[in-house]
Design a protein around this motif. Structure first.
Motif, PDB file in Angstrom:
ATOM      1  N   VAL A   1       1.147  -6.343  13.632  1.00 43.14           N
ATOM      2  CA  VAL A   1       0.933  -4.913  13.409  1.00 43.14           C
ATOM      3  C   VAL A   1      -0.074  -4.425  14.446  1.00 43.14           C
ATOM      4  CG1 VAL A   1       0.169  -3.152  11.775  1.00 43.14           C
ATOM      5  CG2 VAL A   1       1.337  -5.210  10.937  1.00 43.14           C
ATOM      6  N   THR A   2       0.264  -3.388  15.176  1.00 45.67           N
ATOM      7  CA  THR A   2      -0.681  -2.844  16.154  1.00 45.67           C
ATOM      8  C   THR A   2      -1.627  -1.865  15.460  1.00 45.67           C
ATOM      9  OG1 THR A   2       0.665  -0.939  16.780  1.00 45.67           O
ATOM     10  CG2 THR A   2       1.104  -3.025  17.920  1.00 45.67           C
ATOM     11  N   TYR A   3      -2.769  -1.667  16.059  1.00 45.45           N
ATOM     12  CA  TYR A   3      -3.728  -0.723  15.477  1.00 45.45           C
ATOM     13  C   TYR A   3      -3.230   0.715  15.589  1.00 45.45           C
ATOM     14  CZ  TYR A   3      -7.194  -4.316  14.613  1.00 45.45           C
ATOM     15  OH  TYR A   3      -7.850  -5.414  14.121  1.00 45.45           O
ATOM     16  N   LEU A   4      -2.380   0.988  16.564  1.00 47.00           N
ATOM     17  CA  LEU A   4      -1.803   2.326  16.666  1.00 47.00           C
ATOM     18  C   LEU A   4      -0.861   2.602  15.492  1.00 47.00           C
ATOM     19  CD1 LEU A   4      -1.058   2.610  20.503  1.00 47.00           C
ATOM     20  CD2 LEU A   4      -2.880   3.710  19.193  1.00 47.00           C
ATOM     21  N   GLU A   5      -0.130   1.567  15.060  1.00 45.19           N
ATOM     22  CA  GLU A   5       0.743   1.724  13.897  1.00 45.19           C
ATOM     23  C   GLU A   5      -0.080   1.947  12.633  1.00 45.19           C
ATOM     24  OE1 GLU A   5       4.712  -0.889  14.964  1.00 45.19           O
ATOM     25  OE2 GLU A   5       2.841  -1.968  14.597  1.00 45.19           O
ATOM     26  N   LEU A   6      -1.152   1.182  12.488  1.00 47.14           N
ATOM     27  CA  LEU A   6      -2.010   1.372  11.325  1.00 47.14           C
ATOM     28  C   LEU A   6      -2.680   2.748  11.362  1.00 47.14           C
ATOM     29  CD1 LEU A   6      -3.351   0.344   8.754  1.00 47.14           C
ATOM     30  CD2 LEU A   6      -5.088  -0.762  10.190  1.00 47.14           C
TER      31      LEU A   6
ATOM     32  N   LEU B   1       7.249   2.685   4.218  1.00 48.09           N
ATOM     33  CA  LEU B   1       6.843   2.627   5.625  1.00 48.09           C
ATOM     34  C   LEU B   1       7.821   3.405   6.491  1.00 48.09           C
ATOM     35  CD1 LEU B   1       5.624  -1.077   6.029  1.00 48.09           C
ATOM     36  CD2 LEU B   1       4.279   0.986   5.620  1.00 48.09           C
ATOM     37  N   TYR B   2       9.096   3.361   6.126  1.00 52.81           N
ATOM     38  CA  TYR B   2      10.100   4.102   6.899  1.00 52.81           C
ATOM     39  C   TYR B   2       9.816   5.602   6.849  1.00 52.81           C
ATOM     40  CZ  TYR B   2      14.619   5.734   8.609  1.00 52.81           C
ATOM     41  OH  TYR B   2      15.601   6.367   9.340  1.00 52.81           O
ATOM     42  N   ALA B   3       9.448   6.080   5.664  1.00 53.60           N
ATOM     43  CA  ALA B   3       9.116   7.500   5.522  1.00 53.60           C
ATOM     44  C   ALA B   3       7.854   7.857   6.285  1.00 53.60           C
ATOM     45  CB  ALA B   3       8.960   7.847   4.046  1.00 53.60           C
ATOM     46  N   SER B   4       7.026   6.833   6.551  1.00 52.06           N
ATOM     47  CA  SER B   4       5.791   7.056   7.301  1.00 52.06           C
ATOM     48  C   SER B   4       6.010   6.949   8.802  1.00 52.06           C
ATOM     49  CB  SER B   4       4.726   6.035   6.866  1.00 52.06           C
ATOM     50  OG  SER B   4       4.525   6.070   5.470  1.00 52.06           O
ATOM     51  N   GLY B   5       7.248   6.690   9.201  1.00 47.28           N
ATOM     52  CA  GLY B   5       7.562   6.585  10.620  1.00 47.28           C
ATOM     53  C   GLY B   5       7.297   5.223  11.220  1.00 47.28           C
ATOM     54  N   LEU B   6       7.151   4.206  10.355  1.00 43.77           N
ATOM     55  CA  LEU B   6       6.893   2.858  10.833  1.00 43.77           C
ATOM     56  C   LEU B   6       8.130   1.996  10.649  1.00 43.77           C
ATOM     57  CD1 LEU B   6       3.300   2.189   9.422  1.00 43.77           C
ATOM     58  CD2 LEU B   6       3.944   3.030  11.683  1.00 43.77           C
ATOM     59  N   HIS B   7       8.435   1.206  11.642  1.00 41.64           N
ATOM     60  CA  HIS B   7       9.578   0.299  11.581  1.00 41.64           C
ATOM     61  C   HIS B   7       9.050  -1.123  11.420  1.00 41.64           C
ATOM     62  CE1 HIS B   7      12.253   3.567  12.778  1.00 41.64           C
ATOM     63  NE2 HIS B   7      11.374   3.873  13.723  1.00 41.64           N
ATOM     64  N   VAL B   8       9.356  -1.711  10.280  1.00 40.43           N
ATOM     65  CA  VAL B   8       8.828  -3.027   9.944  1.00 40.43           C
ATOM     66  C   VAL B   8       9.378  -4.083  10.894  1.00 40.43           C
ATOM     67  CG1 VAL B   8       8.637  -4.790   8.161  1.00 40.43           C
ATOM     68  CG2 VAL B   8       8.597  -2.365   7.536  1.00 40.43           C
TER      69      VAL B   8
ATOM     70  N   GLU C   1       0.832  -1.200   0.000  1.00 38.33           N
ATOM     71  CA  GLU C   1       0.000   0.000   0.000  1.00 38.33           C
ATOM     72  C   GLU C   1       0.873   1.259   0.000  1.00 38.33           C
ATOM     73  OE1 GLU C   1      -3.719   2.174   0.231  1.00 38.33           O
ATOM     74  OE2 GLU C   1      -2.960   0.284  -0.579  1.00 38.33           O
ATOM     75  N   ALA C   2       1.955   1.233   0.786  1.00 33.62           N
ATOM     76  CA  ALA C   2       2.870   2.379   0.808  1.00 33.62           C
ATOM     77  C   ALA C   2       3.483   2.598  -0.568  1.00 33.62           C
ATOM     78  CB  ALA C   2       3.957   2.150   1.851  1.00 33.62           C
ATOM     79  N   GLN C   3       3.858   1.512  -1.237  1.00 32.15           N
ATOM     80  CA  GLN C   3       4.431   1.628  -2.581  1.00 32.15           C
ATOM     81  C   GLN C   3       3.406   2.207  -3.560  1.00 32.15           C
ATOM     82  OE1 GLN C   3       5.920  -2.069  -4.110  1.00 32.15           O
ATOM     83  NE2 GLN C   3       6.958  -1.128  -5.839  1.00 32.15           N
ATOM     84  N   ALA C   4       2.145   1.772  -3.433  1.00 30.83           N
ATOM     85  CA  ALA C   4       1.098   2.294  -4.316  1.00 30.83           C
ATOM     86  C   ALA C   4       0.863   3.779  -4.084  1.00 30.83           C
ATOM     87  CB  ALA C   4      -0.201   1.511  -4.098  1.00 30.83           C
ATOM     88  N   LEU C   5       1.161   4.249  -2.876  1.00 29.84           N
ATOM     89  CA  LEU C   5       0.998   5.671  -2.552  1.00 29.84           C
ATOM     90  C   LEU C   5       2.292   6.452  -2.754  1.00 29.84           C
ATOM     91  CD1 LEU C   5      -1.175   5.239   0.692  1.00 29.84           C
ATOM     92  CD2 LEU C   5      -1.955   6.039  -1.546  1.00 29.84           C
TER      93      LEU C   5
ATOM     94  N   ILE D   1      -2.640   5.657   8.470  1.00 30.83           N
ATOM     95  CA  ILE D   1      -3.864   6.199   7.879  1.00 30.83           C
ATOM     96  C   ILE D   1      -3.959   7.711   8.099  1.00 30.83           C
ATOM     97  CG2 ILE D   1      -6.385   6.107   7.928  1.00 30.83           C
ATOM     98  CD1 ILE D   1      -5.011   3.683   6.657  1.00 30.83           C
ATOM     99  N   ALA D   2      -3.440   8.192   9.240  1.00 26.34           N
ATOM    100  CA  ALA D   2      -3.467   9.636   9.507  1.00 26.34           C
ATOM    101  C   ALA D   2      -2.659  10.393   8.464  1.00 26.34           C
ATOM    102  CB  ALA D   2      -2.931   9.918  10.907  1.00 26.34           C
TER     103      ALA D   2
END
Length: 541
Positions: free
Chosen positions: A403-408, A390-397, A382-386, A412-413
């Motif tokens: 995956v926690t709902y806070l990360e999702l 994920l790293y640029a979104s502040g998420l660490h894989v 999804e990140a690639q399609a956008l 989404i924010a």
């Protein structure tokens, strides 16, 4: 007369299909030619559930056996992140088959054939592909209620008697036992007048009887409370108690009144740790009846309250405990259901539990309420399609961590246009498989949901239990050891509309069973009449 020869037609895209009329039968032949070894048998079969699979009749709100589902009714199904009403076709028995029992961490159980698909975060997977630790979709919220009016007195009295009543009293009056004066007062108020027309008489310490009148003498008449209980089939012992159908079919307000009385009796609300900042709160309902506990667990889901059902053994018999673990769910219970005003549990909830809940953040979820680790792959795509990462979104894989709902929520924010937004407020929770065991051989049933192609059974999300997606059934067909040829199967269109069956499209599945030794007499040895068939062969009687 129903056997037809569907015309072969060509669609606009060039694909060919046979058009089956409504309510008709036809014969089809496989693309493959089979040569069965002497130690292998096979069976073409549909994916099915056993009779004790309970589904929701969404038209009435009732919870019924899959075998009792009426044709052209409504079920609850999952679509676009939500559970809701969907039209369904009739149910067909597929005979007796080997089944397996799936049990989950939240306490849900379901018996199904090995090839029945369950919903996972990566799509549909057959039961035989699941193992301990697999995560499957279960209901988080089932926003379906009935429309049949249930008087307030009856909803409350049913809850009180199921919780604290002795309902099976041959030759005597039903009893009600409680040490809570608020509950006794409520029972006394609901018994008379607009209620059953009975009186509550004191019967020793904490005990009361539901009698026709106070004192002895007069003309003997049947106990009205007993007749009322028999009308709901509740004149049973504690091990056989259940939620009567009138509660499932009742509106939301009546269901809340019933659960309020029930939890005020056999429920409990508690706190652990004296430090308010770290106070742990819990809500439970206990019963010696497994069916009653499962009924309560399901009714809570109609309010969006997730609970866990666990079994605890005592010296003589098991006790079934419905546990509500999330603070947000406990708050929902207090807001929408609660306890009888003035009862001991109500006082504790208002004075101890609610002040703690009001100061907490309820968007946090417990460890079991996460999205399976396989969802990281979906997030990356999804990140690639956008056109981001994920790293640029502040998420660490963390590929091995859920995956926690806070990360999702964080993702989404940043990208509110993402199609993954539906996962945030989805009506499903990813439950964990704790065991898969053989359940023997039982009669199994098929049901078809043309649009959503799935439905809720025993609070789990399962696929259409027929292979067809719009009403097509594939009849169970055996492949005997030693048989050779192309398989001819019977197809049935149960729908009220014509049905396209595309050429070379998979519509059935064959399960093979291998033996440790060859059969004594094979199909070939006894000169079976369908041996070596190469074309569509009619029945040879």
């Amino acid at each position: 007369e129903c056997l037809v020869e569907p015309p072969l037609r060509t669609a606009d895209d060039g694909s060919r299909y046979y058009l089956m009329p409504p309510q008709s039968y036809a014969l089809g032949i496989t693309v493959e030619t089979f040569k069965m070894p002497r130690n292998v048998t096979g069976i073409a079969m549909g994916k099915c559930l056993t009779r004790d699979a309970r589904i929701i009749d969404a038209a009435t709100g009732d919870v019924i056996s899959i075998a009792d589902f009426a044709a052209d009714g409504e079920v609850v199904a999952y679509k676009d992140g939500r559970l809701g009403k969907q039209g369904a076709l009739g149910v067909v028995s597929q005979g007796e088959k080997q089944v397996f029992v799936v049990k989950t961490r939240l306490g849900h159980t379901l018996k199904a054939t090995s090839n029945h698909p369950f919903l996972t975060v990566t799509g549909w997977r057959e039961l035989q592909e699941l193992s301990v630790g697999s995560r499957i979709a279960a209901a988080r919220n089932i926003p379906v209620f009935g429309r049949d009016e249930l008087p307030d007195w009856e909803a409350a009295m049913l809850g009180l008697m199921i919780a604290e009543g002795q309902c099976d009293t041959p030759g005597s009056s039903p009893c009600f036992t409680t040490a809570d004066e608020a509950l006794a007062d409520e029972a006394l108020r609901q018994c008379g007048g607009v209620g059953i027309g009975s009186v509550l008489t004191y019967n020793g310490r904490y005990g009361y009887r539901l009698a026709n009148r106070v004192g002895r003498g007069g003309i003997a008449t049947k106990n009205r409370a007993t007749q009322w209980l028999k009308g709901h089939r509740l004149n049973v012992g504690s091990l056989k108690k259940f939620v009567p159908p009138c509660v499932f079919r009742a509106p939301k307000r009546s269901v809340a009144l019933f659960l309020r009385a029930l939890f005020s009796g056999d429920g409990s609300i508690y706190s652990l740790n004296s430090n308010r900042a770290h106070l742990q709160v819990g809500l439970e309902y206990c019963s010696s009846s497994e069916r009653l506990a499962r009924d309560v667990q399901h009714l809570l889901l109609r309010f969006g309250i997730v609970s866990k059902l666990r079994e605890k053994w005592t010296l003589k018999s098991p006790t079934f405990i419905v546990q509500v673990l999330r603070s947000a769910d406990i708050k929902t219970f207090l807001d929408e259901i609660g306890f009888l005003p003035g009862s001991a549990k109500d006082l504790k909830a208002r004075n101890v539990i609610r002040p703690v809940l009001e100061t907490r953040q309820h968007n946090q979820r417990r460890l079991y309420d996460t999205i399976p680790a396989e969802f990281w792959t979906t997030l990356k795509a999804e990140a690639q399609a956008l056109h981001t990462t994920l790293y640029a979104s502040g998420l660490h894989v963390r590929n091995r961590k859920d995956v926690t709902y806070l990360e999702l929520q964080k993702f989404i924010a940043l990208y509110p246009e993402s199609k993954l937004a539906q996962h945030l407020e989805s009506d499903i929770i990813w439950d964990e498989v704790v065991s898969v065991e053989s359940g023997g051989v039982e009669e199994v049933f098929d049901i078809c949901v043309p649009q959503a192609q799935n439905f809720v059974a025993n609070n789990l999300i399962v696929h259409n239990s027929t292979y067809a997606r719009v009403g097509l059934l594939v009849n169970t067909t055996p492949l005997e050891a030693g048989w050779t040829g192309r398989l001819v199967v019977e197809l049935a269109n149960l729908a009220a509309l014509p049905l396209r069956v595309y050429v070379n499209e998979g519509i059935g599945q064959i399960v093979f069973f291998e033996s440790d030794e060859d059969c004594a007499v094979s199909y070939e040895d006894r000169g079976g009449k369908y041996q070596g068939q190469t074309g569509l062969t009619y029945s040879r009687l």
